[in-house]
Design a protein around this motif. Structure first.
Motif, PDB file in Angstrom:
ATOM      1  N   TYR A  20       2.693  18.196  13.519  1.00 33.16           N
ATOM      2  CA  TYR A  20       3.456  16.967  12.793  1.00 33.16           C
ATOM      3  C   TYR A  20       4.194  17.434  11.786  1.00 33.16           C
ATOM      4  N   VAL A  21       5.390  18.157  11.493  1.00 32.20           N
ATOM      5  CA  VAL A  21       5.710  18.621  10.181  1.00 32.20           C
ATOM      6  C   VAL A  21       7.137  18.823  11.244  1.00 32.20           C
ATOM      7  N   HIS A  22       7.952  18.189  10.876  1.00 31.28           N
ATOM      8  CA  HIS A  22       9.232  18.206  11.277  1.00 31.28           C
ATOM      9  C   HIS A  22      10.237  19.846  11.021  1.00 31.28           C
ATOM     10  N   PRO A  23      10.618  20.586  11.943  1.00 35.23           N
ATOM     11  CA  PRO A  23      10.656  21.581  12.073  1.00 35.23           C
ATOM     12  C   PRO A  23      12.303  21.526  10.381  1.00 35.23           C
ATOM     13  N   MET A  24      13.401  20.466  10.348  1.00 38.12           N
ATOM     14  CA  MET A  24      14.166  20.144   9.053  1.00 38.12           C
ATOM     15  C   MET A  24      13.148  19.742   7.497  1.00 38.12           C
ATOM     16  N   HIS A  25      12.082  18.982   8.066  1.00 34.86           N
ATOM     17  CA  HIS A  25      10.910  19.268   7.240  1.00 34.86           C
ATOM     18  C   HIS A  25      10.422  20.057   6.303  1.00 34.86           C
ATOM     19  N   ALA A  26      10.120  20.920   7.643  1.00 36.87           N
ATOM     20  CA  ALA A  26       9.317  22.657   7.213  1.00 36.87           C
ATOM     21  C   ALA A  26      10.571  24.022   6.470  1.00 36.87           C
ATOM     22  N   PHE A  27      11.838  23.655   7.161  1.00 31.86           N
ATOM     23  CA  PHE A  27      13.274  24.004   6.835  1.00 31.86           C
ATOM     24  C   PHE A  27      13.013  23.511   4.643  1.00 31.86           C
ATOM     25  N   VAL A  28      13.278  22.373   4.196  1.00 34.48           N
ATOM     26  CA  VAL A  28      13.366  21.842   3.090  1.00 34.48           C
ATOM     27  C   VAL A  28      12.587  23.010   2.535  1.00 34.48           C
ATOM     28  N   MET A  58       0.688  -1.332   0.249  1.00 30.81           N
ATOM     29  CA  MET A  58       0.219  -0.375   0.315  1.00 30.81           C
ATOM     30  C   MET A  58       1.016   1.243   0.138  1.00 30.81           C
ATOM     31  N   GLN A  59       0.413   1.894  -0.858  1.00 27.70           N
ATOM     32  CA  GLN A  59       1.678   3.437  -1.202  1.00 27.70           C
ATOM     33  C   GLN A  59       0.588   4.509  -0.109  1.00 27.70           C
ATOM     34  N   LEU A  60       0.761   5.699   0.867  1.00 30.06           N
ATOM     35  CA  LEU A  60       0.423   6.336   0.888  1.00 30.06           C
ATOM     36  C   LEU A  60       0.565   7.737   1.339  1.00 30.06           C
ATOM     37  N   ARG A  61      -0.552   8.798   1.140  1.00 33.51           N
ATOM     38  CA  ARG A  61       0.082  10.362   1.270  1.00 33.51           C
ATOM     39  C   ARG A  61      -0.419  11.154   2.147  1.00 33.51           C
ATOM     40  N   LEU A  62       0.579  11.559   2.817  1.00 30.45           N
ATOM     41  CA  LEU A  62       0.017  11.835   4.731  1.00 30.45           C
ATOM     42  C   LEU A  62      -0.335  13.744   4.282  1.00 30.45           C
ATOM     43  N   ASP A  63      -0.979  14.061   4.815  1.00 32.27           N
ATOM     44  CA  ASP A  63      -1.217  15.197   5.003  1.00 32.27           C
ATOM     45  C   ASP A  63      -1.485  16.159   6.722  1.00 32.27           C
ATOM     46  N   PRO A 123      10.822   1.712   3.061  1.00 33.49           N
ATOM     47  CA  PRO A 123      12.133   2.559   2.801  1.00 33.49           C
ATOM     48  C   PRO A 123      11.794   3.350   1.193  1.00 33.49           C
ATOM     49  N   PRO A 124      11.778   4.680   0.222  1.00 36.24           N
ATOM     50  CA  PRO A 124      12.015   4.976   1.120  1.00 36.24           C
ATOM     51  C   PRO A 124      10.804   6.424   1.337  1.00 36.24           C
ATOM     52  N   VAL A 125      10.153   6.678   2.888  1.00 35.87           N
ATOM     53  CA  VAL A 125      10.221   7.231   3.381  1.00 35.87           C
ATOM     54  C   VAL A 125       9.888   8.911   2.525  1.00 35.87           C
ATOM     55  N   VAL A 126       9.471   9.500   1.822  1.00 38.72           N
ATOM     56  CA  VAL A 126       9.507  10.746   1.409  1.00 38.72           C
ATOM     57  C   VAL A 126       8.798  12.027   1.681  1.00 38.72           C
ATOM     58  N   TYR A 127       9.838  13.357   2.492  1.00 40.14           N
ATOM     59  CA  TYR A 127       9.431  13.843   2.911  1.00 40.14           C
ATOM     60  C   TYR A 127       9.451  15.420   2.199  1.00 40.14           C
ATOM     61  N   ARG A 128       7.880  15.334   1.117  1.00 46.05           N
ATOM     62  CA  ARG A 128       7.907  16.534  -0.015  1.00 46.05           C
ATOM     63  C   ARG A 128       8.302  17.551   0.190  1.00 46.05           C
ATOM     64  N   ALA A 129       8.273  18.568  -0.896  1.00 42.23           N
ATOM     65  CA  ALA A 129       8.105  19.919  -0.373  1.00 42.23           C
ATOM     66  C   ALA A 129       6.494  20.220  -0.252  1.00 42.23           C
ATOM     67  N   ASP A 130       5.948  19.626  -0.573  1.00 46.60           N
ATOM     68  CA  ASP A 130       4.676  20.230  -0.125  1.00 46.60           C
ATOM     69  C   ASP A 130       4.365  20.004   1.029  1.00 46.60           C
ATOM     70  N   ARG A 131       5.337  19.832   2.226  1.00 48.22           N
ATOM     71  CA  ARG A 131       5.132  19.018   3.265  1.00 48.22           C
ATOM     72  C   ARG A 131       3.594  18.043   3.040  1.00 48.22           C
ATOM     73  N   ARG A 132       4.148  17.664   2.971  1.00 52.10           N
ATOM     74  CA  ARG A 132       3.127  16.128   2.699  1.00 52.10           C
ATOM     75  C   ARG A 132       3.851  14.967   2.661  1.00 52.10           C
ATOM     76  N   LEU A 133       3.727  13.496   3.181  1.00 53.06           N
ATOM     77  CA  LEU A 133       4.591  12.742   3.294  1.00 53.06           C
ATOM     78  C   LEU A 133       4.336  10.917   2.512  1.00 53.06           C
ATOM     79  N   ASP A 134       4.516  11.227   1.806  1.00 45.15           N
ATOM     80  CA  ASP A 134       4.539   9.653   0.796  1.00 45.15           C
ATOM     81  C   ASP A 134       5.690   8.846   1.542  1.00 45.15           C
ATOM     82  N   LEU A 135       4.635   7.712   1.823  1.00 47.17           N
ATOM     83  CA  LEU A 135       5.673   6.068   2.140  1.00 47.17           C
ATOM     84  C   LEU A 135       4.500   5.147   2.238  1.00 47.17           C
ATOM     85  N   SER A 136       4.673   3.787   1.929  1.00 49.31           N
ATOM     86  CA  SER A 136       4.590   2.658   1.549  1.00 49.31           C
ATOM     87  C   SER A 136       4.836   1.918   2.922  1.00 49.31           C
TER      88      SER A 136
END
Length: 226
Positions: A14-22, A4-9, A110-123
């Motif tokens: 929940y947005v890690h500061p380094m995720h927000a930085f990117v 299953m592939q998910l996208r999390l809003d 893996p990989p878990v992808v921290y996207r530039a739109d602050r969403r998260l993709d994982l399998s």
């Protein structure tokens, strides 16, 4: 067993500061979590690939994060981005998110992808019931989009899983001969000679092998086709 592939809003907490930085910093595009220590808990070691242009800017931001205990980066000349090994004290919101997958029987691939739109993709991989339990365990304030569900067939770990024996052989010969080298070190005719077939047949074997491998590589990336 299913994949299953998910996208999390992710809501802001929940947005890690380094995720927000990117997400907020020009020259940075995404972060891929590649590996982590097996016993996820209060203190974790993780390995990321950061798709960004300036490691020094990134490490300056890391230095400002109180949860980051230590880190080391690795760059490669003439390649965009860099790898990062980091040890961190787990934040409470991160514990709530990862807790949804602990004890459910699912495997996060893996990989878990921290996207530039602050969403998260994982399998995830697991039985139907296990996947449903994991989804139900996610905090209710996180938006969840199920992008794809399919029977697990190894594509997440072996992109050559559906190739025929002949296609595998053709691909191996082409790689060994330097057909895919830059600059190319072997011709299609040389590959055909080694395979003992016509040039057109060799080309067809390689085309189908390339389509199979590359399609599965893209499919194995969370959100790879969307």
């Amino acid at each position: 067993m299913r994949s299953m592939q998910l996208r999390l809003d992710l809501p802001a907490p929940y947005v890690h500061p380094m995720h927000a930085f990117v997400a907020d910093t020009p020259g940075f595009r995404a972060t891929h979590l590649r590996h982590w220590n097996p016993a996820v808990g209060e203190r974790n070691t993780l390995v990321f690939f950061v798709d960004g242009d300036d490691p020094a800017v990134y490490t300056d931001a890391l230095d400002d994060q109180p949860s980051i205990l230590e880190y080391e980066i690795a760059t490669e000349k003439n390649r965009r981005g860099f790898h990062l090994a980091v040890t961190e004290d787990q934040r409470a919101t991160d514990a709530r998110l990862t807790g949804a997958f602990l004890g459910t029987g699912v495997v996060v691939v893996p990989p878990v992808v921290y996207r530039a739109d602050r969403r998260l993709d994982l399998s995830l991989v697991g039985t139907g019931d296990e996947l449903e339990t994991a989804l139900d365990s996610l905090p209710g304030d996180i938006g969840v989009t199920v992008q794809r569900i399919r029977p697990y067939d190894g594509r997440l770990s072996d992109p050559t899983a559906t190739l025929t024996s002949r296609q595998r052989t053709a691909l191996r010969i082409a790689v060994d001969a330097g057909y895919y080298a830059d600059p190319r070190a072997a011709t299609l005719e040389a590959v055909a000679d080694e395979l003992g077939c016509a040039v057109g047949t060799a080309a067809e074997h390689l085309r189908k092998a390339e389509a199979g491998v590359l399609g599965r590589v893209v499919d194995s990336i969370p959100g790879g086709r969307g």
